[in-house]
Design an enzyme around this catalytic site. Sequence first.
Site, mmCIF file in Angstrom:
data_model
loop_
_atom_site.group_PDB
_atom_site.id
_atom_site.type_symbol
_atom_site.label_atom_id
_atom_site.label_comp_id
_atom_site.label_asym_id
_atom_site.label_seq_id
_atom_site.Cartn_x
_atom_site.Cartn_y
_atom_site.Cartn_z
ATOM 1 C CG ASP A 9 -1.842 1.114 1.342
ATOM 2 O OD1 ASP A 9 -2.969 0.893 1.804
ATOM 3 O OD2 ASP A 9 -1.486 2.246 0.985
ATOM 4 C CG ASP A 104 -3.327 3.778 -2.801
ATOM 5 O OD1 ASP A 104 -4.273 3.041 -3.112
ATOM 6 O OD2 ASP A 104 -3.359 4.538 -1.818
ATOM 7 C CD GLU A 105 -5.491 -0.716 -1.086
ATOM 8 O OE1 GLU A 105 -5.654 -0.429 0.088
ATOM 9 O OE2 GLU A 105 -6.365 -1.273 -1.785
HETATM 10 MG MG LIG Z 1 -2.474 4.049 0.412
#
Ligand SMILES: [Mg+2]
Length: 439
Positions: A9, A104-105
């Site tokens: 993350d 973002d993951e």
């Molecule tokens: Mg994040």
Amino acid sequence: MTLKSLFLDLNSYFASVEQQVRPQLRGRPVAVTPVMADSGCCIAASYEAKKFGVRTGTRVREAKQLCPGIELVKARPRLYVLMHKRVLEAIERCIPVQAVHSIDEVSCRLDPRERTPEEATALALRIKASIAEHAGVWMRCSIGIAPNRFLSKVATDMQKPDGLVVIEKKDLPQKLYSLKPIEIAGIGPKMSERLLKAGITTVEQLCAKSEKEMEKLWGGVVGRRWYLWLRGEELPEGPTHKRSLGHQHVLGPEHRTDEGAKAMAQRLLHKAAERLRHDGYAAQRLTLSIRMREEGMAPTGWRRASWSVSASLGPACSDTATMLEALEELWKQRPAGVPTLVDVTLTELVNTQSQTLPLFQGENRRTRLSKAMDLVNEKYGANTLYTSSIHEARASGSGGIAFNYVPDLELPDTVRERGEGAMSDEELVKLIERMAKVR
Ligand SMILES: [Mg+2]
């Protein structure tokens, strides 16, 4: 050898990207907003800004009050997508990416050799180093390593920023007790309230529930899944089988033209394609149907006619550009008439989310781009990014399709806003490359 999943993350993603490409922002409180007005919303805050209480969703006005020195930055979605690709490449130098969950993951499946805490930790450090080298030192991430994907994601939330947390089976369930139920990914406010009503306020209490009790709490098999996840079991994932996915739209009188109908068909296809990818499918066939009024035999002048045609999309297509090309070909075959309804359906679906199949295996650039666009749209809300063909449908004002995921965070149309001073994708990539070297 119990470790199987690695979850990554990126910390304060949009704000970090801005700090990465603009070194003067590094170490400073930064908030990213789609609209540079007091009424606008922050869609990301740097850690320095978070210390002042600025978060995703904070109004710009409030952010200025909380943190008078805050640097407000106008969101640049295309930059974030390009950086996303850059980060993916950096990760894939170390391990194949199994699934992209949001901009973002990502998650990766550990190789049998990487399943000890020592090896997995070493791998995580290599990934962090690779991201720092190829995307830049300011692109920090939290990595979680666990026996299943659910727990590896939970682990990323246990240490931020720049975290690295390993949850081994032997640590379960005690290692989870430091969290509150609401802090566990997948337990939203609604579920949290439900747990509260059942007298559950801690993760320890939740872990003490039997399989049956968990089923009751979640109202079905999902509860059983949670029971097993919390214990480090790995379950086959993926949505249930689906045969087709499509959308149709009745055209308003003002759009009953060739251009209006075509723009709508493209828009519907965008929507279906996005949904297809979101659900983890690819399609082998595209069907276009149009209902028309045509001058007929009836004395009243008009009768309705339906027309339908389909085309192959290849073995497993999930990119919008290829589908749009197929639609273009189908469109040429339509008969004359006044269109009143268009229907676009993707059929012969194949599941791309099998555990053994890496998400990006054999995928072309187009699919990757389509996915990246979905991610930004999902995170920001509707219509942040779309290609020029859908542009016409928007411009024509044909409403009625709910694209919204996060309406409150809706961005203005950055494609249309791209005026002078804005950078092209090529320039943005060069910027990313140049700034990756700035330590
Ligand atoms: Mg994040």
